[in-house]
Scaffold this motif. Structure first.
Motif, short mmCIF file in Angstrom:
data_model
loop_
_atom_site.label_atom_id
_atom_site.label_comp_id
_atom_site.label_asym_id
_atom_site.label_seq_id
_atom_site.Cartn_x
_atom_site.Cartn_y
_atom_site.Cartn_z
N CYS A 39 15.23 51.35 14.09
CA CYS A 39 15.89 51.65 14.99
C CYS A 39 16.58 50.76 15.70
CB CYS A 39 15.06 52.82 15.98
SG CYS A 39 15.85 53.58 17.33
N VAL A 45 18.21 51.34 18.73
CA VAL A 45 18.01 51.54 20.17
C VAL A 45 16.72 50.81 20.50
CG1 VAL A 45 17.81 53.32 22.01
CG2 VAL A 45 19.44 53.58 19.97
N ASP A 69 15.90 57.99 29.99
CA ASP A 69 16.42 56.79 29.39
C ASP A 69 15.54 56.22 28.72
OD1 ASP A 69 18.25 55.72 32.39
OD2 ASP A 69 18.79 57.21 30.94
N ALA A 70 14.38 56.11 28.63
CA ALA A 70 13.46 55.52 27.60
C ALA A 70 12.88 56.56 26.46
CB ALA A 70 12.07 55.04 28.31
N GLY A 71 13.54 57.89 26.74
CA GLY A 71 12.86 59.12 25.91
C GLY A 71 13.91 59.54 24.66
N HIS A 126 16.72 60.98 25.32
CA HIS A 126 18.10 60.73 25.89
C HIS A 126 18.81 59.69 25.66
CE1 HIS A 126 16.47 64.28 28.49
NE2 HIS A 126 17.39 64.78 27.83
N ALA A 127 17.87 58.51 24.99
CA ALA A 127 18.37 57.28 24.77
C ALA A 127 18.82 57.38 23.04
CB ALA A 127 17.38 56.24 25.07
N CYS A 128 18.55 58.48 22.36
CA CYS A 128 19.08 58.39 20.95
C CYS A 128 20.33 58.59 20.79
CB CYS A 128 18.08 59.55 20.35
SG CYS A 128 18.63 59.79 18.77
N HIS A 129 20.88 57.71 20.00
CA HIS A 129 22.57 57.77 19.86
C HIS A 129 23.05 58.44 18.41
CE1 HIS A 129 23.66 55.74 23.35
NE2 HIS A 129 22.85 54.79 23.17
N THR A 130 21.62 59.06 17.64
CA THR A 130 21.90 59.73 16.47
C THR A 130 22.53 58.55 15.51
OG1 THR A 130 22.50 61.70 18.11
CG2 THR A 130 22.70 62.13 15.66
N HIS A 131 22.11 57.50 15.51
CA HIS A 131 22.48 56.59 14.31
C HIS A 131 22.02 57.01 13.00
CE1 HIS A 131 22.53 52.95 17.44
NE2 HIS A 131 23.46 53.82 17.60
N MET A 132 20.75 57.88 13.22
CA MET A 132 20.16 58.30 12.03
C MET A 132 19.42 57.05 10.90
SD MET A 132 22.08 61.87 11.40
CE MET A 132 20.55 62.56 10.20
N SER A 171 15.61 62.30 13.79
CA SER A 171 17.01 62.53 14.40
C SER A 171 16.85 64.03 14.70
CB SER A 171 18.00 62.37 13.44
OG SER A 171 18.00 60.77 12.99
N ALA A 179 16.91 65.74 18.41
CA ALA A 179 17.92 66.41 18.99
C ALA A 179 17.26 67.93 19.57
CB ALA A 179 18.89 66.93 17.80
#
Lengths: 238, 131, 115
Positions: free
Chosen positions: A156, A158, A196-198, A200-206, A219, A223
């Motif tokens: 990951c 992130v 921000d540390a949970g 919601h920081a995921c950008h779905t790079h997968m 992922s 979501a």
């Protein structure tokens, strides 16, 4: 396919170097076989982790040619290009020595995400009844097989960019518990995975889903957490 | 060490952030909400632009359509506000993740950026609607 | 230790890069865009002379790039909104393909209207 593998293995800690070894190439050889050969026959000072050797425990996870994998389940023939292998420790974790990482932060974040079941029934209460085909249980079953190997966490970006990010494994486990109808710590859990540390920081790079050796989808779980947290926040419950 | 009582509240994780947890979640939600609004605005804008650049683009062509037009004023007003919300929140993530700028100073800088975008945008809308 | 391109070389990551780069580029462009439009405050002729400056091929190429970036950021964003708010389906790559197609079509439409 030649009869010798040219293997570069990480030695040292955060700073160190790749050390070259020549390993005889065998049929059906796994990367763990290669590491084991090096430590037993060539350099006994090489440090690495393994346990079951059969793809059940996740202890042997390492970075092979740049990608995090279970070395016991990675056939050399599948990954070695031009008879070359590069073996490094998992990413995003402190390196204890050579191929061994300190997994403390990984498991601490699991706890921070409230990745433990919290129920309220006692021994004397009747069993909880959960239909396996119920919507929530289907979601749990899809994500429950995680064995905490660290491959997703290592993959990951992130986690790399935000050291406080809980990461895919911890959030995936939290998701299985948010869908566990017996669990009574939902409000704390949703607060724990938000922000921000949970999730919601995921950008779905997968990358996590791409690499998971058990074909789980953190992922998808993350979501799902985003939706649950938003619903709770709008009701003032976060 | 005995396990904690099943009914005792679990200790909450500390949040070392310049924003409260609620604020963090609301920022994320605002970014997604503004994104949804922008999806419509951008689609309309792309179609408008592609149509408008046929045979060249002159100020007269633009202004003849926008001047005194309440519809365009509202559309572009909503567009500007949505951008002013959406861009700074996105940039906040980018800056935190690439140059590791975090905390109160970043939050304030992004707020200033949002206000600046809103003001410049309002000025631009005024320019083409009122003249 | 960190991941390099070998771990990142898959569609989900490419989608992220396009989305981030286009987002930053658009954020940098917006103030310029508002400034240009505000030229109309000084009269139609002022805006017109700016628009004529944009007729230069290099500027038109820049505009084409901006149309592509806007279309890409829009389509990628719609994809993310669907992934985050709709029930999960295994359509991430299909959505990405659709987003890419949309961006190219929008850019071509713009280009063809310029010529």
């Amino acid at each position: 396919m030649s009869s010798t593998l040219r293997v570069r293995v990480w030695r040292g800690q955060e700073s160190g170097r790749f050390e070259p070894f020549d390993v005889p190439r065998l049929e059906s050889q796994t990367v763990l076989d290669v590491v084991t050969y090096i430590q037993r026959r060539l350099d006994p000072t090489l440090s690495y982790r393994f346990a079951c050797r059969v793809g059940m425990c996740g202890s042997c996870a390492m970075t092979v040619n740049g990608k995090a994998r279970w070395t016991c389940r990675t056939h050399v023939s599948k990954v070695a290009e031009d008879d070359c292998l590069e073996i490094a420790p998992l990413h995003n974790l402190p390196v204890v020595k050579d191929l061994v990482t300190d997994m403390t932060a990984f498991f601490d974040k699991w706890a921070e995400a409230k990745g433990q079941f919290r129920g309220e029934r006692r021994r004397t209460d009747d069993f909880a009844r959960v239909k396996p085909e119920s919507r929530e249980r289907v979601l749990v079953d899809e994500a429950i097989e995680c064995i905490g190997c660290g491959v997703c966490y290592s993959s990951c970006d992130v986690v790399t960019w935000k050291p406080e990010y809980l990461g895919p494994a911890a959030l995936n486990r939290a998701w299985t518990l948010t869908n566990d109808v017996r669990d009574v710590a939902q409000r704390e859990r949703l607060s724990a995975v938000a922000g921000d540390a949970g999730c919601h920081a995921c950008h779905t790079h997968m990358s996590c889903t791409e690499r998971c050796p058990k074909f789980l989808s953190p992922s998808k779980s993350i979501a799902g957490l985003k939706r649950l947290v938003l619903a709770a926040a709008l009701k003032g419950k976060v | 060490m005995s396990s904690p009582s099943p009914t005792a509240p679990l200790p909450l994780r500390p949040h070392p952030s310049s924003l409260s947890l609620r604020a963090q979640v609301l920022l994320w939600a605002a970014q997604r909400a503004s994104a949804a609004v922008l999806a419509i605005c951008v689609l309309v804008h792309l179609i408008t632009i592609i149509y408008a650049v046929r045979n060249g683009l002159t100020a007269a062509e633009i202004l003849s359509r926008t001047t005194g037009n309440t519809g365009w004023a509202i559309f572009y007003g909503v567009f500007v506000v949505s951008v002013a919300v959406h861009a700074p929140i996105g940039l906040r993530n980018v800056l935190a993740e690439t140059i590791e700028w975090r905390g109160r100073s970043l939050d304030i800088a992004m707020l200033v950026l949002g206000i600046a975008i809103a003001i410049w945008g309002a000025r631009a809308v005024y320019a083409v609607v009122v003249g | 230790m960190k991941n390099d391109f070998r771990a990142r070389n898959h569609p989900g990551y490419w989608a992220f890069v396009v989305h981030r780069v286009s987002g930053v580029a658009l954020t940098l462009f917006i103030p310029l865009h508002f400034w240009a439009l505000a030229q109309a405050l000084q009269g139609e002729a002022r805006l017109d002379s700016f628009l004529r400056w944009t007729e230069q091929p290099l500027v038109k190429a820049g505009e084409l790039a901006l149309v592509f970036l806007l279309a890409a950021h829009f389509a990628g964003g719609v994809r993310l909104l669907m992934l985050e708010f709709l029930p999960w389906r295994e359509w991430q790559k299909t959505l990405l393909a659709a987003a890419t197609a949309f961006s190219i079509v929008a850019s071509l439409a713009f280009l063809l209207n310029l010529i």
